[in-house]
Design an enzyme around this catalytic site. Structure first.
Site, short mmCIF file in Angstrom:
data_model
loop_
_atom_site.label_atom_id
_atom_site.label_comp_id
_atom_site.label_asym_id
_atom_site.label_seq_id
_atom_site.Cartn_x
_atom_site.Cartn_y
_atom_site.Cartn_z
N ASP A 132 54.15 -49.84 65.57
CA ASP A 132 55.58 -49.60 65.80
C ASP A 132 56.46 -50.67 65.17
O ASP A 132 56.17 -51.86 65.23
CB ASP A 132 55.86 -49.59 67.30
CG ASP A 132 55.34 -48.33 67.96
OD1 ASP A 132 54.69 -47.52 67.26
OD2 ASP A 132 55.58 -48.17 69.17
N ASP A 161 51.46 -38.04 68.82
CA ASP A 161 50.95 -39.40 68.96
C ASP A 161 49.46 -39.41 69.30
O ASP A 161 48.85 -38.35 69.50
CB ASP A 161 51.77 -40.11 70.05
CG ASP A 161 52.14 -41.52 69.62
OD1 ASP A 161 51.31 -42.16 68.96
OD2 ASP A 161 53.24 -41.97 69.97
C1 GLA Z 1 53.95 -44.88 70.18
C2 GLA Z 1 54.65 -44.50 68.88
C3 GLA Z 1 56.14 -44.80 69.02
C4 GLA Z 1 56.72 -44.05 70.21
C5 GLA Z 1 55.95 -44.39 71.45
C6 GLA Z 1 56.33 -43.52 72.65
O1 GLA Z 1 53.99 -46.25 70.40
O2 GLA Z 1 54.10 -45.18 67.80
O3 GLA Z 1 56.82 -44.47 67.83
O4 GLA Z 1 56.69 -42.66 69.96
O5 GLA Z 1 54.55 -44.22 71.27
O6 GLA Z 1 55.67 -43.89 73.82
#
Ligand code: GLA
Length: 542
Positions: A218, A161
């Site tokens: 997300d 990430d």
């Molecule tokens: C980000 C990613 C998500 C998830 C969260 C975890 O938002 O895009 O898919 O992995 O972090 O905190």
């Protein structure tokens, strides 16, 4: 369907080494990964028992039998980094450590995935109040953590990430991910499946580093979210391929979407060759959602060994038609999506020529797993709001393509991070074909659009017509717009272009020579801007 996965693997290993038809080497690739991930349902609230139950359910629900093999532990397992820099797992949530859980997953015949952060602090620490996420990212610990994750704990996949890295440290993506991936490659001899999570298409460098990369923010279990992600991916097919995929994020199937929305969600993730990571509680999944996730004919599109992403060939009345080759490059079988993101029923009418097919054409609805009536001229269906028809279409003959859209091209300098001033981008234009153009093309030798598979059956001279949107010369520009069109390395320059934008889409025609089979066509302008580009057509000179 006659093609089983087994049969395909066998054919793949045979055909992988034989050049077919004298055109191009057949190149079968590793398909997108399939599995389950903890984030959508549980966020950071995960623990050993929960993950074990989901892994067990993967087996008891028969999902492993249709290809779902990864159990991916997302954010939430972090404990702390001690004074020697060693990373520790959350002691209460994972009392037997991460090796314990990875071993359990492996004992079921499944693969195990883990999660980390390119910077120091995790997304969970920033967005989910996870205090344990501070200082546990890879920043400064690349080799050490890679050794821990892959050699000591035995994980097979990692999602990396970019929260702390982007929001707190302002690191440069390409440089940062290169450092991390190099460290992983140096430390671990196994092939680790690597996912880059940057919330937007990060740039063409990404395919040399990762197997898949996120292209959006997300996902959440709402129609707006599913539609937003499909929209983001409509014109990115040229950036996927050769075993590297645009990741549309984890699935929200089984989490309350309407049936037709679930079909669109799964069908589009399949035909666009996104990784398929289920995000619901596998122990409580509704029967209809489970059945959809186990639809082998849809999964076959996703796992097809050509590894292609479908691209848009028609956009009318708000609906999109997408198509891709399956089973054989430039064969007579193609996968087609009729995608209706609108709030009204959409009447699709798709001439077979748009799909490069002719003759009596058989159609199978892959969602219903049912044959439809054969056609000889066009495909016609009404599709419900938010719905999608996913079809397997088999014609008698494959036609030579005549139109190449700008928005289908490989854009060498494209990214979706909006960091570059006047970066090349997609730009809607109502009267352009497909309603879409590309803008900010040219200005530098590397800022081009390229079509790598312009196909000619016989080779020889063609009339090439380029459609563009006229641009007036701005006062501060030193030169007029140009189109430098390079066909297999031979350049034609067009510098007498229409400059009256009110005239709408303009065109210019010239002759080019194509070789038999695949050709590479590049359009750009090294020392001035090109006009916005709509498409080009190719007609053989008789
Ligand atoms: C980000 C990613 C998500 C998830 C969260 C975890 O938002 O895009 O898919 O992995 O972090 O905190």
């Amino acid at each position: 369907m006659k093609n089983t996965n087994l049969k395909k693997c066998f054919t793949a290993s045979l055909l992988g080494i034989i050049a077919l038809g004298g055109y191009a080497q057949v190149n079968y690739v590793e398909p997108p990964i399939m599995g389950w991930s903890s984030w959508n349902t549980y966020r950071v609230n995960i623990n050993e028992e929960l993950i074990k139950k989901q892994a067990d359910a993967m087996i008891s629900q028969g999902l492993d039998k249709v290809g779902y093999h990864f159990i991916n532990i997302d954010d939430g397992f972090f404990g702390f980094r001690d004074e020697k820099g060693i990373l520790h797992t959350h002691p209460q949530r994972f009392p037997n450590g991460m090796k314990g859980i990875a071993d359990y997953i492996h004992s079921l015949g499944l693969k195990a995935g883990i999660y980390s952060e390119a910077g120091a602090n995790t997304c969970g620490s920033l967005w989910d109040g996870d205090k344990n996420g501070v200082g546990v990212g890879l920043y400064g610990f690349e080799h050490q953590d890679a050794n821990l994750f892959f050699n000591e704990w035995g994980f097979d996949f990692i999602k990396i990430d970019y929260c702390g890295a982007g929001q707190q440290l302002d690191l440069e993506e390409q440089e940062r991910y290169t450092e991390i991936v190099n460290a992983i490659r140096e430390v671990c001899p196994r092939n680790i499946s690597l996912n880059i999570c940057r919330w937007a298409y990060p740039g063409t460098w990404v395919s040399s580093l990762a197997h898949s990369w996120r292209i959006s923010g997300d996902i959440n279990p709402s129609w707006e979210s599913v539609k937003y992600i499909i929209d983001k991916n409509l014109y990115l097919s040229a950036f996927a391929g050769n075993g590297h995929y645009n990741d549309m994020d984890m699935l929200e199937i089984g989490r309350g979407l309407k049936p037709e929305e679930e079909e669109t969600h799964f069908g589009m993730w399949c035909i666009m060759s996104s990784p398929l990571l289920i995000g619901c509680d596998l122990t409580a999944i509704p029967a209809s959602s489970l059945q959809l996730l186990k639809n082998k004919e849809l999964i076959a599109l996703n796992q097809d060994l050509l590894g292609l992403q479908a691209y848009v060939v028609q956009h009318e009345h708000g609906g999109y038609v997408l198509v891709k080759d399956i089973e054989e490059k430039r064969g007579t079988i193609r996968a087609v999506a009729l995608y209706n993101p609108t709030e009204e029923t959409c009447s699709f009418r798709v001439p077979l020529s748009v799909l490069e097919l002719e003759g009596t054409t058989r159609i199978r609805d892959l969602v219903k797993q049912k044959d439809e009536r054969s056609v000889t001229d066009f495909i016609q269906f009404d599709v419900l709001p938010h719905g999608t028809k996913i079809l397997r279409v088999e014609g008698e003959r494959r036609m030579e393509p005549t139109r190449y859209e700008a928005e289908q091209a490989y854009l060498n300098q494209f990214d979706d991070l909006a960091k570059r001033k006047r970066g090349i981008a997609f730009m809607p234009f109502e009267t352009a074909s497909g309603g879409m153009t590309i803008t900010n093309l040219g200005g530098h030798k590397d800022n081009y659009a390229q079509w790598n598979e312009v196909f000619s059956e016989q080779g020889g001279p063609y009339q090439m017509t380029v459609q563009y949107i006229p641009a007036e010369k701005k006062e501060r520009e030193i030169s007029d717009r140009r189109l430098e069109v390079t066909v297999n390395g031979n350049m034609t320059v067009v510098d007498k272009l229409e400059t009256d934008r009110s005239k709408g889409v303009a065109q210019t025609t010239f002759t080019v020579n194509l070789q038999k089979g695949y050709n590479v066509i590049r359009i750009g302008s090294r020392f001035s801007w090109s006009p916005d580009l709509d498409c080009f057509t190719l007609t053989p000179v008789k």
